[in-house]
Structure formats: C-alpha cells, structure tokens
Design a protein around this motif. Structure first.
Motif, short mmCIF file in Angstrom:
data_model
loop_
_atom_site.label_atom_id
_atom_site.label_comp_id
_atom_site.label_asym_id
_atom_site.label_seq_id
_atom_site.Cartn_x
_atom_site.Cartn_y
_atom_site.Cartn_z
N ASP A 50 -44.95 9.88 7.13
CA ASP A 50 -44.96 9.65 5.69
C ASP A 50 -44.39 10.84 4.92
O ASP A 50 -43.78 10.66 3.86
CB ASP A 50 -46.38 9.33 5.20
N VAL A 51 -44.57 12.04 5.41
CA VAL A 51 -44.03 13.24 4.76
C VAL A 51 -42.50 13.26 4.84
O VAL A 51 -41.82 13.63 3.89
CB VAL A 51 -44.64 14.53 5.36
N CYS A 52 -41.96 12.84 5.96
CA CYS A 52 -40.52 12.86 6.20
C CYS A 52 -39.76 11.82 5.35
O CYS A 52 -38.54 11.96 5.18
CB CYS A 52 -40.20 12.56 7.66
N ALA A 53 -40.43 10.80 4.88
CA ALA A 53 -39.77 9.64 4.28
C ALA A 53 -38.63 9.99 3.30
O ALA A 53 -37.55 9.43 3.41
CB ALA A 53 -40.80 8.74 3.62
N PRO A 54 -38.81 10.91 2.35
CA PRO A 54 -37.72 11.18 1.41
C PRO A 54 -36.48 11.82 2.05
O PRO A 54 -35.39 11.76 1.49
CB PRO A 54 -38.33 12.15 0.40
N LEU A 55 -36.63 12.43 3.21
CA LEU A 55 -35.50 13.09 3.86
C LEU A 55 -34.69 12.16 4.75
O LEU A 55 -33.55 12.46 5.09
CB LEU A 55 -35.99 14.28 4.69
N LEU A 56 -35.28 11.04 5.14
CA LEU A 56 -34.65 10.18 6.13
C LEU A 56 -33.35 9.55 5.65
O LEU A 56 -32.49 9.21 6.46
CB LEU A 56 -35.63 9.11 6.59
N ALA A 57 -33.18 9.40 4.35
CA ALA A 57 -31.97 8.79 3.81
C ALA A 57 -30.86 9.81 3.55
O ALA A 57 -29.77 9.44 3.13
CB ALA A 57 -32.30 8.04 2.53
N THR A 58 -31.14 11.08 3.81
CA THR A 58 -30.16 12.13 3.51
C THR A 58 -29.43 12.55 4.77
O THR A 58 -30.02 13.10 5.69
CB THR A 58 -30.85 13.37 2.91
N GLY A 59 -28.15 12.30 4.83
CA GLY A 59 -27.30 12.79 5.91
C GLY A 59 -27.95 12.76 7.27
O GLY A 59 -28.29 11.71 7.78
N GLN A 60 -28.12 13.94 7.84
CA GLN A 60 -28.77 14.07 9.14
C GLN A 60 -30.04 14.91 8.97
O GLN A 60 -30.01 16.13 9.08
CB GLN A 60 -27.83 14.73 10.13
N PRO A 61 -31.15 14.25 8.68
CA PRO A 61 -32.39 15.00 8.46
C PRO A 61 -32.84 15.74 9.72
O PRO A 61 -32.62 15.25 10.83
CB PRO A 61 -33.40 13.91 8.07
N HIS A 62 -33.44 16.88 9.50
CA HIS A 62 -33.91 17.68 10.64
C HIS A 62 -35.10 17.02 11.35
O HIS A 62 -35.51 17.46 12.42
CB HIS A 62 -34.25 19.10 10.20
N CYS A 63 -35.63 15.96 10.79
CA CYS A 63 -36.81 15.27 11.33
C CYS A 63 -36.63 14.81 12.78
O CYS A 63 -37.61 14.61 13.49
CB CYS A 63 -37.15 14.05 10.48
N HIS A 64 -35.39 14.61 13.20
CA HIS A 64 -35.12 14.13 14.55
C HIS A 64 -34.70 15.24 15.52
O HIS A 64 -34.45 14.98 16.68
CB HIS A 64 -34.00 13.08 14.51
N ASN A 65 -34.60 16.47 15.04
CA ASN A 65 -34.15 17.58 15.87
C ASN A 65 -35.13 17.89 16.99
O ASN A 65 -36.35 17.77 16.83
CB ASN A 65 -33.95 18.85 15.04
#
Length: 143
Positions: A50-65
């Motif tokens: 839920d914290v990552c949600a706003p970043l997921l639509a931006t380019g290549q979010p670091h959430c998947h690194n």
C-alpha cells in the motif's frame, strides 16, 4: 480493512515524520499511518504494498529492485525474531502500543536495522531515533 506492508516498511513507519519521495507518496503514507494508528490490521506482503502504490505508475519504480527485495527479507527476519513469540506474522496482526515501543527500542539499538543498510533515508531515521522519535506520525489509539 487491512494495511498491506512490505516488511521493510514496517521499519520505515517507526520513524516516519511526513517526508517521502513525492508529494503523492507522502500524502498516501500519511493516510496509511492514520489507518494504522486507528487500529487497522497489518499484513506483511512480498513485493509492492500500500505504501508503494503512488510510485508504481512512475517509470521504473525501485519497488521491484533486488536491493529492496533483500531489504524486505532482512526486515522480516529481524521483526520475526523480535515479535514472533508474541504474534503470528504469517497472517494479519494488530500493532499495539507495547509492540510499537518494542519495535522502536530495537530500532534504536540497531537490533532490527540490518535491512536499513544502504537506504537513502538512514540518516534521517538515525536522527529521528536519537531524538526519541520526536515528531513521528505513528501513534496507536488506546481505548
């Protein structure tokens, strides 16, 4: 409802003082902190939460690194060592004032900080912990 958190965000919320990557990220985090403070349950998840949600639509979010995935692994191990005798981390759980104090105490001593190695927010978190968590947003409502 249940707040879905990656394990390292369970650590991040301990020192959250209203700063984040973007205004949308911060606004979302404020809402999540309020939900947790009001007593919503937490479910630890693998991957974006839920914290990552706003970043997921931006380019290549670091959430998947890979580095973030490793941070989650280390955080889950550290938190499990601290909390597992008291709660089951495989399902939803409530954060109470005793657990919050225990997590913050362990964070201050470095006991649950291995996951923080290399994090760009570490210095801020160090300062917040040294201040006794002054100005942090998360408080747990007591009845």
């Amino acid at each position: 409802m249940t707040v879905k958190l990656r394990a390292h965000h369970l650590l991040c919320m301990l020192t959250y003082v209203g700063r984040g990557y973007t205004p949308a990220f911060t606004a979302n985090y404020d809402i999540i902190i309020a939900r947790l403070g009001a007593g919503e349950t937490i479910e630890l998840v693998a991957g974006p939460d839920d914290v990552c949600a706003p970043l997921l639509a931006t380019g290549q979010p670091h959430c998947h690194n890979d580095s973030v995935i490793e941070r989650d692994r280390l955080a889950r191990l550290a938190v499990a060592d601290l909390l597992a005798p008291h709660i089951d981390l495989t399902g939803p759980f409530h954060l109470n004032t005793t657990m919050l104090a225990s997590l913050r105490g362990a964070f201050s001593t470095g006991q649950i900080r291995p996951a923080c190695a290399g994090c760009e927010w570490s210095e801020l978190c160090d300062n917040v912990a040294r201040s006794g968590y002054a100005g942090t947003s998360l408080t747990i409502a007591t009845c």
